[in-house]
Design a protein around this motif. Structure first.
Motif, PDB file in Angstrom:
ATOM      1  N   ALA A  12      -7.647   3.212  10.717  1.00 28.78           N
ATOM      2  CA  ALA A  12      -6.810   4.350  10.326  1.00 28.78           C
ATOM      3  C   ALA A  12      -7.022   4.645   8.843  1.00 28.78           C
ATOM      4  CB  ALA A  12      -5.340   4.039  10.587  1.00 28.78           C
ATOM      5  N   PRO A  13      -6.976   5.917   8.454  1.00 20.39           N
ATOM      6  CA  PRO A  13      -7.122   6.234   7.031  1.00 20.39           C
ATOM      7  C   PRO A  13      -5.920   5.737   6.240  1.00 20.39           C
ATOM      8  CG  PRO A  13      -6.570   8.203   8.273  1.00 20.39           C
ATOM      9  CD  PRO A  13      -6.798   7.103   9.273  1.00 20.39           C
ATOM     10  N   ALA A  14      -6.136   5.426   4.981  1.00 21.40           N
ATOM     11  CA  ALA A  14      -5.049   4.951   4.126  1.00 21.40           C
ATOM     12  C   ALA A  14      -4.052   6.077   3.901  1.00 21.40           C
ATOM     13  CB  ALA A  14      -5.611   4.477   2.800  1.00 21.40           C
ATOM     14  N   PRO A  15      -2.763   5.768   3.955  1.00 18.90           N
ATOM     15  CA  PRO A  15      -1.759   6.801   3.703  1.00 18.90           C
ATOM     16  C   PRO A  15      -1.870   7.339   2.276  1.00 18.90           C
ATOM     17  CG  PRO A  15      -0.745   4.811   4.601  1.00 18.90           C
ATOM     18  CD  PRO A  15      -2.170   4.475   4.259  1.00 18.90           C
ATOM     19  N   VAL A  16      -1.509   8.601   2.134  1.00 15.28           N
ATOM     20  CA  VAL A  16      -1.477   9.216   0.814  1.00 15.28           C
ATOM     21  C   VAL A  16      -0.012   9.400   0.444  1.00 15.28           C
ATOM     22  CG1 VAL A  16      -2.089  11.254  -0.527  1.00 15.28           C
ATOM     23  CG2 VAL A  16      -3.675  10.358   1.176  1.00 15.28           C
ATOM     24  N   GLY A  17       0.357   9.009  -0.752  1.00 16.29           N
ATOM     25  CA  GLY A  17       1.753   9.134  -1.170  1.00 16.29           C
ATOM     26  C   GLY A  17       1.874   8.968  -2.665  1.00 16.29           C
ATOM     27  N   PRO A  18       3.098   8.763  -3.135  1.00 20.80           N
ATOM     28  CA  PRO A  18       3.346   8.677  -4.575  1.00 20.80           C
ATOM     29  C   PRO A  18       2.674   7.473  -5.239  1.00 20.80           C
ATOM     30  CG  PRO A  18       5.330   8.159  -3.335  1.00 20.80           C
ATOM     31  CD  PRO A  18       4.324   8.659  -2.352  1.00 20.80           C
ATOM     32  N   LEU A  19       2.250   6.481  -4.469  1.00 22.43           N
ATOM     33  CA  LEU A  19       1.618   5.303  -5.051  1.00 22.43           C
ATOM     34  C   LEU A  19       0.108   5.301  -4.859  1.00 22.43           C
ATOM     35  CD1 LEU A  19       4.196   2.568  -3.971  1.00 22.43           C
ATOM     36  CD2 LEU A  19       4.152   3.969  -6.042  1.00 22.43           C
ATOM     37  N   GLY A  21      -3.633   5.340  -5.376  1.00 21.06           N
ATOM     38  CA  GLY A  21      -4.417   4.972  -6.547  1.00 21.06           C
ATOM     39  C   GLY A  21      -3.870   3.774  -7.304  1.00 21.06           C
ATOM     40  N   GLN A  22      -2.724   3.245  -6.884  1.00 16.38           N
ATOM     41  CA  GLN A  22      -2.137   2.091  -7.552  1.00 16.38           C
ATOM     42  C   GLN A  22      -2.281   0.858  -6.673  1.00 16.38           C
ATOM     43  OE1 GLN A  22       1.691   2.705  -9.553  1.00 16.38           O
ATOM     44  NE2 GLN A  22       1.561   4.856  -8.962  1.00 16.38           N
ATOM     45  N   SER A  23      -2.594  -0.275  -7.298  1.00 13.37           N
ATOM     46  CA  SER A  23      -2.735  -1.520  -6.552  1.00 13.37           C
ATOM     47  C   SER A  23      -1.614  -2.481  -6.938  1.00 13.37           C
ATOM     48  CB  SER A  23      -4.102  -2.150  -6.828  1.00 13.37           C
ATOM     49  OG  SER A  23      -4.256  -2.406  -8.212  1.00 13.37           O
ATOM     50  N   PHE A  24      -1.210  -3.277  -5.965  1.00 12.56           N
ATOM     51  CA  PHE A  24      -0.077  -4.183  -6.136  1.00 12.56           C
ATOM     52  C   PHE A  24      -0.450  -5.571  -5.635  1.00 12.56           C
ATOM     53  CE2 PHE A  24       1.563   0.049  -5.732  1.00 12.56           C
ATOM     54  CZ  PHE A  24       2.655   0.109  -6.576  1.00 12.56           C
ATOM     55  N   ILE A  25       0.192  -6.569  -6.205  1.00 16.86           N
ATOM     56  CA  ILE A  25       0.113  -7.918  -5.664  1.00 16.86           C
ATOM     57  C   ILE A  25       1.493  -8.531  -5.801  1.00 16.86           C
ATOM     58  CG2 ILE A  25      -0.575  -9.179  -7.733  1.00 16.86           C
ATOM     59  CD1 ILE A  25      -2.662 -10.576  -5.862  1.00 16.86           C
ATOM     60  N   LEU A  26       1.903  -9.282  -4.788  1.00 18.71           N
ATOM     61  CA  LEU A  26       3.210  -9.929  -4.795  1.00 18.71           C
ATOM     62  C   LEU A  26       3.007 -11.424  -4.922  1.00 18.71           C
ATOM     63  CD1 LEU A  26       3.397  -7.379  -2.538  1.00 18.71           C
ATOM     64  CD2 LEU A  26       5.766  -8.036  -2.794  1.00 18.71           C
ATOM     65  N   THR A  27       3.821 -12.060  -5.752  1.00 18.70           N
ATOM     66  CA  THR A  27       3.748 -13.504  -5.897  1.00 18.70           C
ATOM     67  C   THR A  27       5.159 -14.060  -5.948  1.00 18.70           C
ATOM     68  OG1 THR A  27       2.819 -15.332  -7.202  1.00 18.70           O
ATOM     69  CG2 THR A  27       3.597 -13.416  -8.433  1.00 18.70           C
ATOM     70  N   ALA A  41       5.610  -1.404   3.121  1.00 20.79           N
ATOM     71  CA  ALA A  41       6.295  -0.293   2.466  1.00 20.79           C
ATOM     72  C   ALA A  41       5.430   0.286   1.349  1.00 20.79           C
ATOM     73  CB  ALA A  41       7.644  -0.761   1.909  1.00 20.79           C
ATOM     74  N   LEU A  42       4.796  -0.570   0.557  1.00 23.05           N
ATOM     75  CA  LEU A  42       3.919  -0.098  -0.516  1.00 23.05           C
ATOM     76  C   LEU A  42       2.727   0.670   0.051  1.00 23.05           C
ATOM     77  CD1 LEU A  42       4.010  -3.286  -2.772  1.00 23.05           C
ATOM     78  CD2 LEU A  42       4.954  -1.039  -3.352  1.00 23.05           C
ATOM     79  N   ILE A  43       2.146   0.150   1.118  1.00 25.37           N
ATOM     80  CA  ILE A  43       1.006   0.810   1.755  1.00 25.37           C
ATOM     81  C   ILE A  43       1.415   2.163   2.322  1.00 25.37           C
ATOM     82  CG2 ILE A  43      -0.596   0.659   3.714  1.00 25.37           C
ATOM     83  CD1 ILE A  43      -0.648  -2.424   3.139  1.00 25.37           C
ATOM     84  N   SER A  44       2.624   2.230   2.904  1.00 21.77           N
ATOM     85  CA  SER A  44       3.078   3.490   3.498  1.00 21.77           C
ATOM     86  C   SER A  44       3.242   4.584   2.445  1.00 21.77           C
ATOM     87  CB  SER A  44       4.391   3.291   4.260  1.00 21.77           C
ATOM     88  OG  SER A  44       5.477   3.142   3.371  1.00 21.77           O
ATOM     89  N   LEU A  45       3.395   4.177   1.188  1.00 22.00           N
ATOM     90  CA  LEU A  45       3.518   5.139   0.088  1.00 22.00           C
ATOM     91  C   LEU A  45       2.179   5.390  -0.598  1.00 22.00           C
ATOM     92  CD1 LEU A  45       6.890   3.927  -1.447  1.00 22.00           C
ATOM     93  CD2 LEU A  45       6.486   5.983  -0.085  1.00 22.00           C
ATOM     94  N   GLY A  46       1.106   4.847  -0.030  1.00 25.84           N
ATOM     95  CA  GLY A  46      -0.221   5.100  -0.556  1.00 25.84           C
ATOM     96  C   GLY A  46      -0.772   3.999  -1.445  1.00 25.84           C
ATOM     97  N   LEU A  89      12.057   1.252  -6.549  1.00 26.70           N
ATOM     98  CA  LEU A  89      10.899   2.103  -6.291  1.00 26.70           C
ATOM     99  C   LEU A  89      10.889   2.576  -4.836  1.00 26.70           C
ATOM    100  CD1 LEU A  89       8.026   3.138  -7.256  1.00 26.70           C
ATOM    101  CD2 LEU A  89       7.165   1.029  -6.247  1.00 26.70           C
ATOM    102  N   LEU A  90      11.101   1.647  -3.924  1.00 29.80           N
ATOM    103  CA  LEU A  90      11.079   1.993  -2.500  1.00 29.80           C
ATOM    104  C   LEU A  90      12.256   2.891  -2.130  1.00 29.80           C
ATOM    105  CD1 LEU A  90      10.021  -1.448  -0.964  1.00 29.80           C
ATOM    106  CD2 LEU A  90       8.572   0.501  -1.593  1.00 29.80           C
ATOM    107  N   ALA A  91      13.428   2.634  -2.710  1.00 32.35           N
ATOM    108  CA  ALA A  91      14.599   3.463  -2.428  1.00 32.35           C
ATOM    109  C   ALA A  91      14.386   4.884  -2.936  1.00 32.35           C
ATOM    110  CB  ALA A  91      15.846   2.849  -3.070  1.00 32.35           C
ATOM    111  N   ASN A  92      13.801   5.020  -4.121  1.00 32.52           N
ATOM    112  CA  ASN A  92      13.559   6.345  -4.693  1.00 32.52           C
ATOM    113  C   ASN A  92      12.603   7.155  -3.840  1.00 32.52           C
ATOM    114  OD1 ASN A  92      15.262   5.844  -6.836  1.00 32.52           O
ATOM    115  ND2 ASN A  92      13.630   5.300  -8.250  1.00 32.52           N
TER     116      ASN A  92
END
Length: 119
Positions: A12-19, A21-27, A41-46, A89-92
């Motif tokens: 599936a193509p990556a979702p496009v959203g407010p995020l 072009g931004q990359s995240f890592i959780l630790t 949730a982060l992926i769903s926002l792009g 961020l997710l709530a906004n």
């Protein structure tokens, strides 16, 4: 087009959203959601989930007891955020993951707004 083969990373193509072009890592350990929920949730926002800390990383989200990723991100001057920042961020953007099992079910007190229909 001999010799060239274009393939997509995922089916599936990556979702496009407010995020986008931004990359995240959780630790570390998240208190209000699971890591897969936060990542979805982060992926769903792009946004994309990075496999490791590098100078191209946009954001590191640190939960309780973060590991060596936090120290590496600090050395690289990566923006570091806590879970509260992530939740805001997710709530906004209207994407809040379901809470962990503890309080996910509504209380059952015998009363229901849809219980009786007069007429």
């Amino acid at each position: 087009a001999a010799g060239l083969r274009m393939t997509a990373d995922q089916s599936a193509p990556a979702p496009v959203g407010p995020l986008t072009g931004q990359s995240f890592i959780l630790t570390g350990r998240l208190e209000h959601q699971t890591r897969p929920q936060a990542e979805a949730a982060l992926i769903s926002l792009g946004g994309t989930i990075a496999s490791g800390v590098s100078k191209t990383l946009s954001h590191l989200i640190a939960g309780a007891d973060p590991g060596s990723k936090l120290a590496k991100a600090q050395k690289l001057n990566i923006p570091i955020h806590d879970e509260a920042w992530l939740l805001e961020l997710l709530a906004n953007d209207g994407v809040l993951p379901e809470p962990p099992e503890a309080e996910a079910a509504p209380s059952l007190d015998g009363e229901s707004e849809t219980g009786t229909a007069g007429g």
